[in-house]
Enzyme design. Sequence first.
Site, PDB file in Angstrom:
ATOM      1  N   SER A 108       0.858  -1.179   0.000  1.00  0.00           N
ATOM      2  CA  SER A 108       0.000   0.000   0.000  1.00  0.00           C
ATOM      3  C   SER A 108       0.893   1.228   0.000  1.00  0.00           C
ATOM      4  O   SER A 108       2.021   1.182   0.508  1.00  0.00           O
ATOM      5  CB  SER A 108      -0.825  -0.010   1.284  1.00  0.00           C
ATOM      6  OG  SER A 108      -1.323   1.280   1.556  1.00  0.00           O
ATOM      7  N   SER A 109       0.365   2.344  -0.510  1.00  0.00           N
ATOM      8  CA  SER A 109       1.182   3.559  -0.502  1.00  0.00           C
ATOM      9  C   SER A 109       1.361   4.107   0.914  1.00  0.00           C
ATOM     10  O   SER A 109       2.228   4.954   1.140  1.00  0.00           O
ATOM     11  CB  SER A 109       0.565   4.626  -1.404  1.00  0.00           C
ATOM     12  OG  SER A 109      -0.754   4.903  -1.001  1.00  0.00           O
ATOM     13  N   CYS A 110       0.580   3.621   1.885  1.00  0.00           N
ATOM     14  CA  CYS A 110       0.735   4.149   3.253  1.00  0.00           C
ATOM     15  C   CYS A 110       1.968   3.588   3.958  1.00  0.00           C
ATOM     16  O   CYS A 110       2.256   3.969   5.088  1.00  0.00           O
ATOM     17  CB  CYS A 110      -0.516   3.931   4.080  1.00  0.00           C
ATOM     18  SG  CYS A 110      -0.790   2.220   4.483  1.00  0.00           S
ATOM     19  N   TYR A 137      -1.494  -0.689  10.116  1.00  0.00           N
ATOM     20  CA  TYR A 137      -1.616  -1.340   8.804  1.00  0.00           C
ATOM     21  C   TYR A 137      -0.294  -1.237   8.038  1.00  0.00           C
ATOM     22  O   TYR A 137       0.184  -2.203   7.441  1.00  0.00           O
ATOM     23  CB  TYR A 137      -2.743  -0.650   8.037  1.00  0.00           C
ATOM     24  CG  TYR A 137      -3.000  -1.185   6.662  1.00  0.00           C
ATOM     25  CD1 TYR A 137      -3.654  -2.397   6.491  1.00  0.00           C
ATOM     26  CD2 TYR A 137      -2.618  -0.469   5.528  1.00  0.00           C
ATOM     27  CE1 TYR A 137      -3.914  -2.897   5.228  1.00  0.00           C
ATOM     28  CE2 TYR A 137      -2.876  -0.952   4.261  1.00  0.00           C
ATOM     29  CZ  TYR A 137      -3.525  -2.162   4.111  1.00  0.00           C
ATOM     30  OH  TYR A 137      -3.775  -2.642   2.857  1.00  0.00           O
ATOM     31  N   LYS A 141       2.233  -4.179   6.602  1.00  0.00           N
ATOM     32  CA  LYS A 141       2.584  -4.284   5.174  1.00  0.00           C
ATOM     33  C   LYS A 141       4.107  -4.211   4.970  1.00  0.00           C
ATOM     34  O   LYS A 141       4.658  -4.906   4.114  1.00  0.00           O
ATOM     35  CB  LYS A 141       1.884  -3.182   4.368  1.00  0.00           C
ATOM     36  CG  LYS A 141       0.382  -3.415   4.213  1.00  0.00           C
ATOM     37  CD  LYS A 141       0.120  -4.609   3.322  1.00  0.00           C
ATOM     38  CE  LYS A 141      -1.355  -4.849   3.090  1.00  0.00           C
ATOM     39  NZ  LYS A 141      -1.606  -6.087   2.323  1.00  0.00           N
ATOM     40  N   HIS A 180     -13.011   3.974   2.443  1.00  0.00           N
ATOM     41  CA  HIS A 180     -12.098   5.034   2.051  1.00  0.00           C
ATOM     42  C   HIS A 180     -12.900   6.188   1.454  1.00  0.00           C
ATOM     43  O   HIS A 180     -14.098   6.072   1.199  1.00  0.00           O
ATOM     44  CB  HIS A 180     -11.077   4.507   1.039  1.00  0.00           C
ATOM     45  CG  HIS A 180     -10.032   3.661   1.669  1.00  0.00           C
ATOM     46  ND1 HIS A 180     -10.114   2.297   1.728  1.00  0.00           N
ATOM     47  CD2 HIS A 180      -8.874   3.981   2.307  1.00  0.00           C
ATOM     48  CE1 HIS A 180      -9.060   1.813   2.367  1.00  0.00           C
ATOM     49  NE2 HIS A 180      -8.291   2.814   2.730  1.00  0.00           N
TER      50      HIS A 180
HETATM   51  P1  GDP Z   1      -6.167   7.729   3.762  1.00  0.00           P
HETATM   52  O1  GDP Z   1      -5.806   7.936   2.330  1.00  0.00           O
HETATM   53  O2  GDP Z   1      -5.435   6.590   4.422  1.00  0.00           O
HETATM   54  O3  GDP Z   1      -6.031   9.003   4.570  1.00  0.00           O
HETATM   55  O4  GDP Z   1      -7.689   7.237   3.863  1.00  0.00           O
HETATM   56  P2  GDP Z   1      -9.130   7.754   3.433  1.00  0.00           P
HETATM   57  O5  GDP Z   1      -9.404   7.418   2.006  1.00  0.00           O
HETATM   58  O6  GDP Z   1     -10.092   7.162   4.444  1.00  0.00           O
HETATM   59  O7  GDP Z   1      -9.137   9.332   3.628  1.00  0.00           O
HETATM   60  C1  GDP Z   1      -8.520  10.201   2.721  1.00  0.00           C
HETATM   61  C2  GDP Z   1      -8.867  11.643   3.041  1.00  0.00           C
HETATM   62  O8  GDP Z   1     -10.246  11.875   2.730  1.00  0.00           O
HETATM   63  C3  GDP Z   1      -8.690  12.053   4.508  1.00  0.00           C
HETATM   64  O9  GDP Z   1      -8.155  13.375   4.509  1.00  0.00           O
HETATM   65  C4  GDP Z   1     -10.120  12.058   5.034  1.00  0.00           C
HETATM   66  O10 GDP Z   1     -10.317  12.925   6.135  1.00  0.00           O
HETATM   67  C5  GDP Z   1     -10.859  12.573   3.802  1.00  0.00           C
HETATM   68  N1  GDP Z   1     -12.310  12.310   3.801  1.00  0.00           N
HETATM   69  C6  GDP Z   1     -13.261  13.253   3.541  1.00  0.00           C
HETATM   70  N2  GDP Z   1     -14.487  12.726   3.684  1.00  0.00           N
HETATM   71  C7  GDP Z   1     -14.319  11.415   4.003  1.00  0.00           C
HETATM   72  C8  GDP Z   1     -15.239  10.364   4.264  1.00  0.00           C
HETATM   73  O11 GDP Z   1     -16.462  10.520   4.248  1.00  0.00           O
HETATM   74  N3  GDP Z   1     -14.685   9.138   4.533  1.00  0.00           N
HETATM   75  C9  GDP Z   1     -13.337   8.934   4.555  1.00  0.00           C
HETATM   76  N4  GDP Z   1     -12.877   7.687   4.800  1.00  0.00           N
HETATM   77  N5  GDP Z   1     -12.445   9.936   4.335  1.00  0.00           N
HETATM   78  C10 GDP Z   1     -12.927  11.159   4.071  1.00  0.00           C
END
Ligand code: GDP
Length: 308
Positions: A108-110, A137, A141, A180
Site C-alpha cells: 500500500s502507498s501508506c 496497517y 505491510k 475510504h
Molecule cells: P487515507 O488515504 O489513508 O487518509 O484514507 P481515506 O481514504 O479514508 O481518507 C482520505 C482523506 O479523505 C482524509 O483526509 C479524510 O479525512 C478525507 N475524507 C473526507 N471525507 C471522508 C469520508 O467521508 N470518509 C473517509 N474515509 N475519508 C474522508
Amino acid sequence: MDQDDSIFLAGHRGLVGSAILRKLQSDGFTRVLTRPRTELDLTNSRAVDQFFAQEKPAIVVLAAAKVGGIKANNELPVEFLLANLQIQNNLIRAAYEQGARKLLFLGSSCIYPKFAPQPIPESALLGGPLEPTNEAYAVAKIAGIKLCQAYAHEYGANFISVMPTNLYGPNDNFDLATSHVLAALLRKAHDAKEAGARALVVWGSGTPRREFLHVDDLAAACVFLLQNYDSPEIINVGTGKDVSIRELAELISEIVGFEGELSWDASQPDGTPRKLLDISKIESLGWRPQISLREGIVRTYDWFRAGK
Ligand code: GDP
C-alpha cells in the site's frame, strides 16, 4: 507465467482480488484457485499449510488483507496489525515451503513516510516516521515486504511486492464507518441527492491530496508484473496524478448530480497531507493506467446504483 499454471488468488472477494480474478479470467488463465473464508481461514496457519500441501499452487497472489479507511485504521490498530501479519506470514511461508514459483504481495502507498518526497519514489521506504492514523496497517505491510525480500535474498524466492496507491472501483466498501474517501463520498452524494439534502458532509479540511487508481488498472498492472517483473525491490502502481479532497468531492457531486453545498467536518482527521506515487519505474517497463478518474468514478457509480 503460463496460462495453465495453477494460481492461488487469496482474497478473491475483495476490491483488489475480485478485479485480479476478472483480469486473469479474461486473459485466459484457466487454473485460478480461490477459497471463500468459510472454507479456508487465512489467519489459521495449519489450515493454510494443509491447503498448500494439497494444492501446491505454482503462483500465489496475496490480495487478502484486513483493510479500512482512515477511521477504522485509526481506531482498530490491534486488529489491523494482527490479522495482516497472520495472513501474510502464513501465506508467504507456505508458498515458499510448498515450492511456489512466484508470489505477488500487495502492499500500500501508506507504507511510505508521512513526509516523503512527492511524488514518492520506491526508495522512500523507511526514510522517516509513518502517518499515525494508519501506522498499524503500514507496519504490517512493511513486514510483509521485508519477509518477501528475505525469502528472495536468503533462499532465492521470486517473491515480488507491489505498492498500489489509493484504489476504488466495483466491490469497494461503501460502509461509511470503514470505507475510504472515494466510496464514502459517492455514497454520501447519492444519499444526499436522493434525500434532497442541502449539504454533503466531507471529513477534514479538504486540503489533503490523494491519487486514485481504478482497481481494474491495478489488476492489469499485477498481471503485467507477474509476467514481466522478477525483482524483490518494491514497485509502485498509480496514475501519477493527484487531486485535493475538495476537488474530489466536487467531481463526485457533479457526476452524481448532487447540487447542494459541501460542508466540512473538522473533527475528523486529515491524515497525511499528500500521497502521490512516483510511477516512473513501472512506466519504464512499459505499463500505463488506462482509466481516467472521471471515467472510473462514472463506472463505479453505475456499479453502485446497479446494486441498489
Ligand atoms: P487515507 O488515504 O489513508 O487518509 O484514507 P481515506 O481514504 O479514508 O481518507 C482520505 C482523506 O479523505 C482524509 O483526509 C479524510 O479525512 C478525507 N475524507 C473526507 N471525507 C471522508 C469520508 O467521508 N470518509 C473517509 N474515509 N475519508 C474522508
